[in-house]
Motif scaffolding. Structure first.
Motif, PDB file in Angstrom:
ATOM      1  N   PRO A   1       0.814  -1.173  -0.096  1.00  0.00           N
ATOM      2  CA  PRO A   1       0.012   0.026  -0.040  1.00  0.00           C
ATOM      3  C   PRO A   1       0.964   1.307  -0.186  1.00  0.00           C
ATOM      4  O   PRO A   1       0.759   2.089   0.794  1.00  0.00           O
TER       5      PRO A   1
ATOM      6  N   GLU B   1      -0.047   5.028   0.427  1.00  0.00           N
ATOM      7  CA  GLU B   1      -1.187   5.623  -0.627  1.00  0.00           C
ATOM      8  C   GLU B   1      -2.163   6.530   0.082  1.00  0.00           C
ATOM      9  O   GLU B   1      -2.618   7.289  -0.625  1.00  0.00           O
ATOM     10  N   GLU B   2      -2.359   6.304   1.507  1.00  0.00           N
ATOM     11  CA  GLU B   2      -3.397   7.433   2.033  1.00  0.00           C
ATOM     12  C   GLU B   2      -2.592   8.034   2.731  1.00  0.00           C
ATOM     13  O   GLU B   2      -1.802   8.020   3.602  1.00  0.00           O
TER      14      GLU B   2
ATOM     15  N   THR C   1      -0.710   8.859   6.449  1.00  0.00           N
ATOM     16  CA  THR C   1      -0.734   7.641   7.374  1.00  0.00           C
ATOM     17  C   THR C   1       0.871   7.483   7.658  1.00  0.00           C
ATOM     18  O   THR C   1       1.749   7.493   6.733  1.00  0.00           O
TER      19      THR C   1
ATOM     20  N   THR D   1       6.688   9.218   7.364  1.00  0.00           N
ATOM     21  CA  THR D   1       5.629   9.302   6.259  1.00  0.00           C
ATOM     22  C   THR D   1       6.054   9.006   5.010  1.00  0.00           C
ATOM     23  O   THR D   1       5.077   9.049   3.835  1.00  0.00           O
TER      24      THR D   1
ATOM     25  N   ARG E   1      -7.803  12.339  -5.510  1.00  0.00           N
ATOM     26  CA  ARG E   1      -7.324  10.854  -5.394  1.00  0.00           C
ATOM     27  C   ARG E   1      -8.217  10.348  -4.167  1.00  0.00           C
ATOM     28  O   ARG E   1      -8.331   9.135  -4.224  1.00  0.00           O
ATOM     29  N   THR E   2      -8.347  11.083  -3.209  1.00  0.00           N
ATOM     30  CA  THR E   2      -8.952  10.205  -1.991  1.00  0.00           C
ATOM     31  C   THR E   2     -10.435  10.857  -1.677  1.00  0.00           C
ATOM     32  O   THR E   2     -10.835  12.121  -1.990  1.00  0.00           O
TER      33      THR E   2
ATOM     34  N   GLU F   1     -11.119  12.562   1.020  1.00  0.00           N
ATOM     35  CA  GLU F   1     -10.708  13.842   1.759  1.00  0.00           C
ATOM     36  C   GLU F   1     -10.482  14.874   0.638  1.00  0.00           C
ATOM     37  O   GLU F   1     -10.744  15.921   0.940  1.00  0.00           O
TER      38      GLU F   1
END
Length: 217
Positions: A24, A83-84, A87, A119, A167-168, A170
């Protein structure tokens, strides 16, 4: 195949080499001179800018052809981030760097020490030594994300107000919030995500076949 430790290095064969980090993670690369500074934003290879002379990113795999790097470039630094966004790497499986040469021959593997609050992690650098290129394992981390990494390497990361990456979830919430206060908008990119973003609004959009991105009238 060599099992590398931080600081360990190997001589690379001629031709393109492939660097892969499964899991990930987002893989990125910075193309620099010996001073570890980019010549411009085009030297930062990542998911939104997946190619530069001598480097091509596809998913979890980066292909580097040292002979095809831009003039003055002597090294390519490979990094991973979750990816997030935001995180910590400590919350994910440990990244493993796998390096293969021409014909798929396994050259090296690197398992860095497990990160803590970082990160972004620099995994390796491909660099010129005399007439050859070598790969060195790194393992250096950043706690302030890709922005901190990019600044250290001389990339301009100054944000333009009202510009967003899609992308997300958020990202979508941020776009929605900003759009409530806006009277004009533009979608840059006419791929699936760009068309979905435009279609999800109640705005009337123009869709030119070429030239500037679609704009709200």
């Amino acid at each position: 195949m060599s099992e590398l430790v931080p600081g360990g290095n190997i001589r690379l064969p001629g031709g393109a080499v492939t660097v892969r980090v499964s899991g990930p993670f987002d893989v990125s690369a910075l193309i620099t001179d010996d001073g570890r500074k980019v010549s411009g934003d085009a030297d930062f290879v990542f998911y939104n800018q997946p190619a530069a002379p001598g480097a091509r990113l596809g998913g979890d795999t980066l292909v580097v052809d040292p002979a095809a790097l831009r003039a003055g470039a002597t090294r390519v630094t490979v990094a991973v981030s979750p990816e997030e966004p935001g995180t910590p790497l400590s919350a994910l499986p440990a990244p493993v760097l796998e390096v293969t040469g021409p014909g798929g021959r396994a050259l090296a593997r690197f398992r860095p020490p497990r990160p803590d609050r970082e990160t972004v992690l620099l995994l390796a650098e491909i660099y010129r030594r005399g007439d050859d290129f070598r790969l060195r394992a790194l393992g250096q981390g950043y706690a302030d994300g890709l922005a901190g990494l990019a600044r250290d390497f001389g990339v301009d990361v100054e944000d333009d107000e009202g510009c967003f990456v899609y992308r997300t979830i958020e990202d979508l919430l941020a776009i929605e919030e900003y759009a409530r206060r806006s009277t004009t908008g533009a979608v840059v990119g006419g791929g699936l995500l760009g068309l979905e973003a435009a279609g999800a609004t109640s705005w009337p959009w123009s869709t030119p076949r070429a030239g500037p991105p679609a704009r709200r009238r």
